[in-house]
Design a protein around this motif. Structure first.
Motif, PDB file in Angstrom:
ATOM      1  N   HIS A  82      41.325  50.596  40.382  1.00  0.00           N
ATOM      2  CA  HIS A  82      41.143  51.774  40.586  1.00  0.00           C
ATOM      3  C   HIS A  82      40.111  52.786  41.457  1.00  0.00           C
ATOM      4  N   THR A  83      39.395  51.852  42.329  1.00  0.00           N
ATOM      5  CA  THR A  83      38.408  51.607  43.385  1.00  0.00           C
ATOM      6  C   THR A  83      38.608  51.135  44.197  1.00  0.00           C
ATOM      7  N   LEU A  84      40.444  50.596  44.625  1.00  0.00           N
ATOM      8  CA  LEU A  84      41.415  50.097  45.248  1.00  0.00           C
ATOM      9  C   LEU A  84      42.523  51.145  45.930  1.00  0.00           C
ATOM     10  N   ARG A  85      42.699  51.925  44.815  1.00  0.00           N
ATOM     11  CA  ARG A  85      43.266  53.535  44.586  1.00  0.00           C
ATOM     12  C   ARG A  85      42.781  53.661  46.070  1.00  0.00           C
ATOM     13  N   GLN A  86      41.156  54.116  45.372  1.00  0.00           N
ATOM     14  CA  GLN A  86      40.857  55.562  46.119  1.00  0.00           C
ATOM     15  C   GLN A  86      41.069  55.166  47.066  1.00  0.00           C
ATOM     16  N   ARG A  87      39.796  54.152  47.408  1.00  0.00           N
ATOM     17  CA  ARG A  87      40.363  53.157  49.573  1.00  0.00           C
ATOM     18  C   ARG A  87      41.439  53.449  49.522  1.00  0.00           C
ATOM     19  N   SER A  88      41.901  53.123  49.457  1.00  0.00           N
ATOM     20  CA  SER A  88      43.809  53.306  49.444  1.00  0.00           C
ATOM     21  C   SER A  88      44.054  54.880  50.294  1.00  0.00           C
ATOM     22  N   TYR A  89      43.714  55.726  49.269  1.00  0.00           N
ATOM     23  CA  TYR A  89      43.303  57.089  49.705  1.00  0.00           C
ATOM     24  C   TYR A  89      43.027  57.303  50.811  1.00  0.00           C
ATOM     25  N   ALA A  90      41.158  57.160  50.951  1.00  0.00           N
ATOM     26  CA  ALA A  90      40.888  57.450  52.125  1.00  0.00           C
ATOM     27  C   ALA A  90      40.972  56.586  53.510  1.00  0.00           C
ATOM     28  N   ARG A  91      41.905  55.470  53.168  1.00  0.00           N
ATOM     29  CA  ARG A  91      42.816  55.562  54.874  1.00  0.00           C
ATOM     30  C   ARG A  91      43.687  56.274  55.079  1.00  0.00           C
ATOM     31  N   GLY A 107      48.368  63.360  46.751  1.00  0.00           N
ATOM     32  CA  GLY A 107      48.903  62.409  47.434  1.00  0.00           C
ATOM     33  C   GLY A 107      48.471  63.037  48.754  1.00  0.00           C
ATOM     34  N   ARG A 108      48.247  64.539  49.181  1.00  0.00           N
ATOM     35  CA  ARG A 108      48.270  64.877  50.521  1.00  0.00           C
ATOM     36  C   ARG A 108      46.949  65.258  50.984  1.00  0.00           C
ATOM     37  N   ARG A 154      60.503  56.686  55.084  1.00  0.00           N
ATOM     38  CA  ARG A 154      59.540  55.551  54.009  1.00  0.00           C
ATOM     39  C   ARG A 154      60.017  55.149  52.452  1.00  0.00           C
ATOM     40  N   PRO A 155      60.019  53.747  51.961  1.00  0.00           N
ATOM     41  CA  PRO A 155      59.920  53.514  51.199  1.00  0.00           C
ATOM     42  C   PRO A 155      59.530  54.348  49.762  1.00  0.00           C
ATOM     43  N   ALA A 156      59.616  54.080  49.322  1.00  0.00           N
ATOM     44  CA  ALA A 156      58.208  55.262  47.808  1.00  0.00           C
ATOM     45  C   ALA A 156      58.319  53.679  47.081  1.00  0.00           C
ATOM     46  N   THR A 157      57.301  54.339  45.860  1.00  0.00           N
ATOM     47  CA  THR A 157      56.712  53.440  44.988  1.00  0.00           C
ATOM     48  C   THR A 157      56.829  54.238  43.801  1.00  0.00           C
ATOM     49  N   ILE A 158      57.543  53.342  42.632  1.00  0.00           N
ATOM     50  CA  ILE A 158      57.362  54.429  41.253  1.00  0.00           C
ATOM     51  C   ILE A 158      56.477  53.637  40.508  1.00  0.00           C
ATOM     52  N   TRP A 159      56.023  54.638  40.183  1.00  0.00           N
ATOM     53  CA  TRP A 159      54.196  53.988  39.133  1.00  0.00           C
ATOM     54  C   TRP A 159      54.538  54.574  37.404  1.00  0.00           C
ATOM     55  N   LEU A 160      53.977  53.311  36.543  1.00  0.00           N
ATOM     56  CA  LEU A 160      54.003  54.170  35.554  1.00  0.00           C
ATOM     57  C   LEU A 160      52.192  54.001  35.191  1.00  0.00           C
ATOM     58  N   GLY A 225      52.349  53.426  50.754  1.00  0.00           N
ATOM     59  CA  GLY A 225      51.061  53.533  51.446  1.00  0.00           C
ATOM     60  C   GLY A 225      50.138  54.914  51.611  1.00  0.00           C
ATOM     61  N   GLN A 226      50.259  54.899  49.862  1.00  0.00           N
ATOM     62  CA  GLN A 226      49.576  56.328  49.588  1.00  0.00           C
ATOM     63  C   GLN A 226      50.307  57.081  49.953  1.00  0.00           C
TER      64      GLN A 226
END
Length: 236
Positions: A82-91, A107-108, A154-160, A225-226
């Motif tokens: 979860h921390t990694l996801r948040q840091r990816s959002y920061a970038r 995500g915006r 750009r490609p997308a990711t499907i998350w559950l 890319g988040q």
């Protein structure tokens, strides 16, 4: 099929950035709260997320981060992922640092999670941006996710996302020592199901864990890319 954008949609697009796909339908707004039981500023945002979780036009998800654990209380729901996801959002959002409580809307854009007026404005703006229409069918305990043919740049990711609807914790140490905290829609598993290039397809899902009592789940389609949330649905 082309659609004409209203002034409201154009204003929302300016707020949230360019829409990356041919939109076909409206859908719920995804609100992600990055929070921690070790943070004294987080309980008001946790309570607000609990209110948002009851809205049909919102998918509310709580991601508990682990960087507050060092001060004396280990959040039982925290995850380094979860921390990694948040840091990816920061970038992706051009932020200088991460913080709690933080809400990311579709995500915006982001806001302090206890800033109700700003979060409400961002949700209203995101609702003006139509999303891709995705569907979920169930039969004999099996689920099939259907994705449309769409042009995405750009490609997308499907998350559950599999989450617990509500938990109450007695905190014994740290900034919230002595408090009983309620948390809502706590993400316990966030699983990448597939990558998607915009080609129409169906995907079989095993949702047995998410169908247990007290649990829920949501499906997100997110630009790589988040990036923005292109489609989302909550599984009833």
């Amino acid at each position: 099929m082309k659609r004409h954008l209203t002034a409201a949609v154009l204003a929302a697009s300016a707020m949230f950035g360019t829409q990356t796909a041919i939109a076909e339908d409206s859908g719920p707004v995804v609100v992600e709260l990055f929070t921690s039981q070790g943070c004294s500023s987080c309980p008001p945002a946790d309570a607000f997320l609990g209110e948002l979780a009851h809205r049909e036009d919102v998918i509310a998800l709580a991601f508990h981060v682990d960087y507050w654990d060092y001060i004396g209380w280990k959040d039982p729901f925290a995850s380094p992922d979860h921390t990694l996801r948040q840091r990816s959002y920061a970038r992706a959002l051009g932020l200088r640092t991460v913080y709690t409580p933080q809400m990311v809307i579709d995500g915006r854009a982001d806001a302090v999670g206890s800033n109700r007026s700003r979060v409400d404005r961002l949700i209203d703006g995101a609702r003006e941006l139509p999303k891709l229409a995705i569907g979920l069918e169930s039969s004999a305990g099996k689920h099939m996710l259907s994705l449309p043919d769409a042009r995405i740049d750009r490609p997308a990711t499907i998350w559950l996302a599999i989450y617990e609807r509500e938990e109450r914790t007695s905190v014994r140490r740290g900034e919230n020592a002595g408090r009983d905290l309620s948390n809502y829609n706590i993400v316990r598993e966030f699983r990448r199901l597939a990558d998607w290039d915009g080609t129409a397809r169906t995907l079989g899902l095993d949702l047995s864990e998410a169908m247990k009592e007290g649990m829920g789940c949501a499906i997100l389609v997110q630009a790589a890319g988040q990036g923005p949330i292109l489609a989302a649905l909550a599984v009833p």
